[in-house]
Design a protein around this motif. Structure first.
Motif, PDB file in Angstrom:
ATOM      1  N   LEU A   1     -98.254   9.854  35.645  1.00  0.00           N
ATOM      2  CA  LEU A   1     -99.372   8.937  35.787  1.00  0.00           C
ATOM      3  C   LEU A   1     -98.961   7.726  36.620  1.00  0.00           C
ATOM      4  CD1 LEU A   1    -100.529   9.038  32.072  1.00  0.00           C
ATOM      5  CD2 LEU A   1    -101.613  10.191  33.999  1.00  0.00           C
ATOM      6  N   PRO A   2     -99.878   7.199  37.407  1.00  0.00           N
ATOM      7  CA  PRO A   2     -99.549   6.028  38.228  1.00  0.00           C
ATOM      8  C   PRO A   2     -99.131   4.836  37.361  1.00  0.00           C
ATOM      9  CG  PRO A   2    -101.760   6.866  38.731  1.00  0.00           C
ATOM     10  CD  PRO A   2    -101.252   7.621  37.549  1.00  0.00           C
ATOM     11  N   ASN A   3     -98.073   4.168  37.766  1.00  0.00           N
ATOM     12  CA  ASN A   3     -97.595   2.939  37.130  1.00  0.00           C
ATOM     13  C   ASN A   3     -97.226   3.084  35.655  1.00  0.00           C
ATOM     14  OD1 ASN A   3     -98.163   1.577  39.611  1.00  0.00           O
ATOM     15  ND2 ASN A   3    -100.299   1.444  38.990  1.00  0.00           N
ATOM     16  N   GLN A   4     -96.855   4.277  35.240  1.00  0.00           N
ATOM     17  CA  GLN A   4     -96.434   4.514  33.855  1.00  0.00           C
ATOM     18  C   GLN A   4     -95.240   5.456  33.850  1.00  0.00           C
ATOM     19  OE1 GLN A   4     -99.293   5.793  30.965  1.00  0.00           O
ATOM     20  NE2 GLN A   4    -100.894   4.426  31.695  1.00  0.00           N
ATOM     21  N   LYS A   5     -94.460   5.364  32.759  1.00  0.00           N
ATOM     22  CA  LYS A   5     -93.391   6.350  32.565  1.00  0.00           C
ATOM     23  C   LYS A   5     -94.040   7.705  32.367  1.00  0.00           C
ATOM     24  CE  LYS A   5     -89.783   3.677  30.288  1.00  0.00           C
ATOM     25  NZ  LYS A   5     -88.955   3.574  29.089  1.00  0.00           N
ATOM     26  N   GLN A   6     -93.321   8.742  32.785  1.00  0.00           N
ATOM     27  CA  GLN A   6     -93.891  10.068  32.573  1.00  0.00           C
ATOM     28  C   GLN A   6     -94.000  10.335  31.078  1.00  0.00           C
ATOM     29  OE1 GLN A   6     -90.808   9.721  34.103  1.00  0.00           O
ATOM     30  NE2 GLN A   6     -89.557  11.503  33.728  1.00  0.00           N
ATOM     31  N   ARG A   7     -94.964  11.125  30.754  1.00  0.00           N
ATOM     32  CA  ARG A   7     -95.217  11.516  29.382  1.00  0.00           C
ATOM     33  C   ARG A   7     -95.202  13.032  29.308  1.00  0.00           C
ATOM     34  NH1 ARG A   7     -97.575   7.363  26.195  1.00  0.00           N
ATOM     35  NH2 ARG A   7     -97.696   5.447  27.397  1.00  0.00           N
ATOM     36  N   TYR A   8     -95.218  13.538  28.104  1.00  0.00           N
ATOM     37  CA  TYR A   8     -95.186  14.971  27.886  1.00  0.00           C
ATOM     38  C   TYR A   8     -96.328  15.379  26.984  1.00  0.00           C
ATOM     39  CZ  TYR A   8     -90.785  14.738  30.215  1.00  0.00           C
ATOM     40  OH  TYR A   8     -89.830  14.524  31.183  1.00  0.00           O
ATOM     41  N   GLU A   9     -96.819  16.586  27.227  1.00  0.00           N
ATOM     42  CA  GLU A   9     -97.882  17.153  26.410  1.00  0.00           C
ATOM     43  C   GLU A   9     -97.610  18.635  26.245  1.00  0.00           C
ATOM     44  OE1 GLU A   9    -101.690  16.799  28.403  1.00  0.00           O
ATOM     45  OE2 GLU A   9    -101.016  17.974  30.118  1.00  0.00           O
ATOM     46  N   LEU A  10     -98.201  19.232  25.218  1.00  0.00           N
ATOM     47  CA  LEU A  10     -98.112  20.673  25.059  1.00  0.00           C
ATOM     48  C   LEU A  10     -98.886  21.315  26.200  1.00  0.00           C
ATOM     49  CD1 LEU A  10     -98.721  20.996  21.210  1.00  0.00           C
ATOM     50  CD2 LEU A  10     -96.536  21.081  22.422  1.00  0.00           C
TER      51      LEU A  10
END
Length: 133
Positions: free
Chosen positions: A69-78
């Protein structure tokens, strides 16, 4: 459910992997740091490096996806069916929005026009959620 997912993807079923998957399911979209902070108390032997390593294995097995996502740390999802992310610029909440075959049509159009061989699609729409409006 998670045990079967790991087994189907030829990954060893470990308490660490199960804990990581439960956190991702619980929060929907979560960063590595948040996963680690949430599970380190109940899994004191787990290091941040262990979280990274296991997420990498589960990404390669297509059990989890990285959300950029722009301007955010990457995240994880199932891993789930193709969708877009709606992101609130005020509170940072992220929700998934299913969209039928539109993503495939968009990918095909972009590939045709640009001559790119598109490997993955990640779409985020940034706005203000109903709670923050």
């Amino acid at each position: 459910m998670f045990k079967q997912m790991l087994k189907d993807n030829h990954l060893k079923i470990t308490p660490q992997r199960l804990a990581i998957l439960k956190e991702i399911q619980k929060f929907g979209h979560i960063s590595i740091d948040e996963i680690y902070e949430n599970i380190k108390e109940s899994n004191p032997s787990m290091s941040l490096a262990t979280v990274y390593k296991n997420l990498t294995f589960m990404q390669e097995a297509k059990i989890v996806d990285e959300v950029k996502l722009p301007n955010q740390k990457q995240r994880y999802e199932l891993t789930k069916s193709p969708h877009i992310h709606l992101v609130c610029e005020k509170c940072g909440s992220i929700i998934d929005m299913e969209i039928d075959n539109s993503i495939q049509a968009l990918r095909s159009h972009c590939a045709k026009v640009s001559h790119y061989k598109i490997k993955e699609t990640s779409i985020a729409m940034i706005g203000i959620c109903p709670k923050c409006q």
